[in-house]
Design a protein around this motif. Structure first.
Motif, PDB file in Angstrom:
ATOM      1  N   HIS A  56       0.807  -1.221   0.000  1.00 25.08           N
ATOM      2  CA  HIS A  56       0.000   0.000   0.000  1.00 25.08           C
ATOM      3  C   HIS A  56       0.837   1.267   0.000  1.00 25.08           C
ATOM      4  O   HIS A  56       0.309   2.350  -0.259  1.00 25.08           O
ATOM      5  N   ARG A  57       2.105   1.157   0.325  1.00 22.76           N
ATOM      6  CA  ARG A  57       2.905   2.376   0.486  1.00 22.76           C
ATOM      7  C   ARG A  57       2.977   3.187  -0.812  1.00 22.76           C
ATOM      8  O   ARG A  57       2.940   4.409  -0.775  1.00 22.76           O
ATOM      9  N   VAL A  58       3.124   2.519  -1.927  1.00 22.60           N
ATOM     10  CA  VAL A  58       3.077   3.192  -3.235  1.00 22.60           C
ATOM     11  C   VAL A  58       2.020   2.451  -4.044  1.00 22.60           C
ATOM     12  O   VAL A  58       2.302   1.445  -4.683  1.00 22.60           O
ATOM     13  N   ALA A  59       0.790   2.949  -4.005  1.00 20.80           N
ATOM     14  CA  ALA A  59      -0.347   2.168  -4.527  1.00 20.80           C
ATOM     15  C   ALA A  59      -1.003   2.782  -5.750  1.00 20.80           C
ATOM     16  O   ALA A  59      -1.987   2.231  -6.245  1.00 20.80           O
ATOM     17  N   LEU A  60      -0.508   3.917  -6.237  1.00 17.35           N
ATOM     18  CA  LEU A  60      -0.975   4.501  -7.503  1.00 17.35           C
ATOM     19  C   LEU A  60      -2.470   4.803  -7.518  1.00 17.35           C
ATOM     20  O   LEU A  60      -3.043   5.026  -8.594  1.00 17.35           O
ATOM     21  N   GLY A  61      -3.111   4.823  -6.352  1.00 18.11           N
ATOM     22  CA  GLY A  61      -4.548   5.060  -6.282  1.00 18.11           C
ATOM     23  C   GLY A  61      -5.389   3.850  -6.633  1.00 18.11           C
ATOM     24  O   GLY A  61      -6.615   3.947  -6.725  1.00 18.11           O
ATOM     25  N   ALA A  62      -4.762   2.687  -6.783  1.00 19.41           N
ATOM     26  CA  ALA A  62      -5.471   1.506  -7.283  1.00 19.41           C
ATOM     27  C   ALA A  62      -6.186   0.709  -6.211  1.00 19.41           C
ATOM     28  O   ALA A  62      -7.031  -0.139  -6.529  1.00 19.41           O
ATOM     29  N   LEU A  63      -5.872   0.929  -4.933  1.00 21.10           N
ATOM     30  CA  LEU A  63      -6.399   0.069  -3.869  1.00 21.10           C
ATOM     31  C   LEU A  63      -7.488   0.737  -3.041  1.00 21.10           C
ATOM     32  O   LEU A  63      -8.057   0.099  -2.157  1.00 21.10           O
ATOM     33  N   GLY A  64      -7.786   1.987  -3.312  1.00 24.76           N
ATOM     34  CA  GLY A  64      -8.796   2.711  -2.555  1.00 24.76           C
ATOM     35  C   GLY A  64      -8.419   4.167  -2.429  1.00 24.76           C
ATOM     36  O   GLY A  64      -7.402   4.621  -2.962  1.00 24.76           O
ATOM     37  N   VAL A  65      -9.258   4.911  -1.715  1.00 27.71           N
ATOM     38  CA  VAL A  65      -9.009   6.336  -1.487  1.00 27.71           C
ATOM     39  C   VAL A  65      -8.474   6.503  -0.066  1.00 27.71           C
ATOM     40  O   VAL A  65      -9.187   6.247   0.909  1.00 27.71           O
ATOM     41  N   VAL A  66      -7.241   6.903   0.060  1.00 34.93           N
ATOM     42  CA  VAL A  66      -6.619   7.096   1.371  1.00 34.93           C
ATOM     43  C   VAL A  66      -7.168   8.370   2.008  1.00 34.93           C
ATOM     44  O   VAL A  66      -7.175   9.433   1.394  1.00 34.93           O
ATOM     45  N   VAL A  67      -7.628   8.252   3.262  1.00 34.80           N
ATOM     46  CA  VAL A  67      -8.158   9.426   3.958  1.00 34.80           C
ATOM     47  C   VAL A  67      -7.236   9.911   5.070  1.00 34.80           C
ATOM     48  O   VAL A  67      -7.336  11.059   5.508  1.00 34.80           O
ATOM     49  N   ALA A  68      -6.334   9.047   5.540  1.00 35.83           N
ATOM     50  CA  ALA A  68      -5.370   9.456   6.566  1.00 35.83           C
ATOM     51  C   ALA A  68      -4.116   8.616   6.414  1.00 35.83           C
ATOM     52  O   ALA A  68      -4.177   7.431   6.058  1.00 35.83           O
ATOM     53  N   VAL A  69      -2.993   9.240   6.681  1.00 40.17           N
ATOM     54  CA  VAL A  69      -1.695   8.580   6.609  1.00 40.17           C
ATOM     55  C   VAL A  69      -1.046   8.679   7.982  1.00 40.17           C
ATOM     56  O   VAL A  69      -1.048   9.744   8.602  1.00 40.17           O
ATOM     57  N   HIS A  70      -0.500   7.569   8.466  1.00 44.60           N
ATOM     58  CA  HIS A  70       0.214   7.559   9.744  1.00 44.60           C
ATOM     59  C   HIS A  70       1.704   7.587   9.447  1.00 44.60           C
ATOM     60  O   HIS A  70       2.242   6.677   8.796  1.00 44.60           O
ATOM     61  N   LEU A  71       2.381   8.633   9.917  1.00 47.68           N
ATOM     62  CA  LEU A  71       3.776   8.866   9.569  1.00 47.68           C
ATOM     63  C   LEU A  71       4.668   8.777  10.796  1.00 47.68           C
ATOM     64  O   LEU A  71       4.340   9.327  11.855  1.00 47.68           O
ATOM     65  N   ALA A  72       5.823   8.129  10.653  1.00 49.14           N
ATOM     66  CA  ALA A  72       6.824   8.143  11.720  1.00 49.14           C
ATOM     67  C   ALA A  72       7.416   9.542  11.824  1.00 49.14           C
ATOM     68  O   ALA A  72       7.749  10.170  10.819  1.00 49.14           O
ATOM     69  N   VAL A  73       7.529  10.036  13.051  1.00 49.24           N
ATOM     70  CA  VAL A  73       8.094  11.369  13.275  1.00 49.24           C
ATOM     71  C   VAL A  73       9.230  11.276  14.289  1.00 49.24           C
ATOM     72  O   VAL A  73       9.420  10.256  14.960  1.00 49.24           O
ATOM     73  N   GLU A  74       9.988  12.342  14.396  1.00 52.73           N
ATOM     74  CA  GLU A  74      11.112  12.422  15.317  1.00 52.73           C
ATOM     75  C   GLU A  74      11.199  13.841  15.852  1.00 52.73           C
ATOM     76  O   GLU A  74      10.550  14.747  15.316  1.00 52.73           O
TER      77      GLU A  74
END
Length: 425
Positions: free
Chosen positions: A164-182
């Motif tokens: 899913h990380r690079v999905a070209l829009g083919a697997l659904g509509v992403v509404v939120a992304v969880h990102l590692a932060v520092e």
């Protein structure tokens, strides 16, 4: 259903940001809540998510419905214990970075321009630079995605995250992304001009390693490397290369990578320490990035091929000079996303910013791709390329597996468009 559906035909709304793609979509949907988006997805036979319109090909185009997430609340939530930020997918990196910095947090890297949406950048494998920095998708630890059924599913490390990380829009509509932060950090940026080809041949990897993020700009002509942008992170002991001793000249005034462009739009140079989000991008979010009216292409090769690939490109520098504004060379660390251009291999990126002359670019692409062919190039998903579907399947070993997953998750082809039909079959 209360989402707004428009038939806006203004140029700004119906083209990508540089104006080289005119969208064929019949309607543009602008839901204001996730529930509205779910209902829209479930009731619409075909639709395509539209990000910040910074792709140069038809990956976000459709003859059906486009949906933009800019109407959803721009939510940014930080779990300080887990060091994870939950980000609304329609937000730009500029918005997210400013919100994180205000609370003392940061992302590990950013692309050269902060104007792009978080979801769009991740979906196409966008990256910054740095021998130790992977693509932006590698820092995603989870997604909230609306499937073809209209249901919201959370995908994390326990699921098919790498697919899913690079999905070209083919697997659904992403509404939120969880990102590692520092924790937040500071960066200083310097620019040098005039580095000879002999130095590049001998010292390419050491120069690209002499900073947290390093970029070279060139036209592959006799003037060598026109600019070297070095971004050094405070408190790190990265090796230092004395570019002045190698013949380069430190910039005394701000310099734009595209000759003749307004320097007010570039981030601060001159070695002045500043917040990470105001130094890692090349361009300020309040200005038009790069040249504006342009077309971009990019290819990622295994890092060990950098010097011979540069030498090969120099054989055609004069042939593409009339259409090429500038080319940027960057280094990217390997990541795990199935379809990331840097998946599974440390990479060097050959990025091309062309004049907005579609016919001239169409002539240049096969020439460039032919020269780079011996080095196993992977085209960037959001930029133009002459690569055939067969060539893409060669370049991306897991593309067939991804296509099968897309069919399983979206059997009716709800999220398909012409681009995906061509690439996935």
């Amino acid at each position: 259903m209360s989402d707004v559906i428009t038939d806006d035909t203004t140029t700004a709304a119906r083209t990508n940001w540089s104006g080289n793609v005119t969208y064929a979509a019949s309607r543009l949907a602008e839901p204001t809540t996730v529930a509205e988006l779910q209902q829209l997805v479930a009731s619409t036979p075909r639709l395509t998510a539209l990000g910040s319109r910074h792709s140069f090909n038809t990956i976000a185009d459709t003859d059906a419905v486009q949906v933009t997430l800019t109407g959803l609340p721009p939510e940014l939530e930080i779990d300080t214990d887990r060091r994870v930020a939950r980000v609304a997918a329609g937000m730009t990196h500029a918005q997210v970075a400013a919100g994180l910095e205000a609370r003392g947090w940061a992302l590990a890297n950013l692309a050269s321009l902060p104007h792009i949406s978080v979801a769009g950048a991740v979906a196409t494998g966008t990256h910054g630079s740095g021998v130790g920095n992977a693509s932006l998708a590698q820092f995603v630890v989870g997604f909230e995605i609306v499937r073809a059924s209209g249901d919201v599913e959370v995908v994390d490390a326990s699921g098919a995250l790498d697919a899913h990380r690079v999905a070209l829009g083919a697997l659904g509509v992403v509404v939120a992304v969880h990102l590692a932060v520092e924790p937040s950090y500071r960066v200083a940026q310097t620019v040098h001009t005039g580095l000879g080809w002999d130095v590049v041949d001998e010292r390419f990897e050491s120069i690209m390693s002499a900073g947290y993020s390093v970029s070279m700009f060139t036209g592959f002509t006799d003037d060598g490397i026109r600019q070297v942008w070095t971004k050094r992170r405070e408190g790190r002991d990265d090796a230092v290369v004395d570019l002045a001793a190698l013949g380069a000249v430190a910039g005394a005034e701000p310099i734009h990578p595209v000759p003749g462009s307004e320097t007010a739009g570039v981030t601060e140079q001159g070695g002045v320490l500043g917040p990470w989000n105001e130094r890692l991008p090349h361009f300020r979010s309040s200005f038009t990035p790069s040249a504006g009216e342009e077309i971009q292409a990019e290819y990622l090769l295994p890092a060990e091929h950098a010097v011979p690939a540069i030498q090969a490109m120099r054989t055609i520098g004069d042939q593409i000079a009339d259409v090429l504004f500038v080319s940027e060379l960057r280094r990217i660390a390997a990541d795990d996303a199935w379809l990331a251009p840097s998946s599974g291999r440390d990479s060097v990126a050959f990025h091309f910013t062309f004049r907005r002359d579609a016919e001239a670019v169409e002539r240049a692409l096969p020439l460039i791709e032919g020269v780079l062919a011996p080095f196993d190039p992977r085209p960037h998903w959001g930029k133009v390329s002459a690569a055939s579907p067969e060539r893409l399947h060669e370049a991306y070993p897991q593309l067939g597996e991804f296509a099968a997953l897309a069919r399983d998750l979206d059997p009716s082809g709800r999220f398909r468009n012409g681009f995906l039909d061509r690439v996935l079959g």
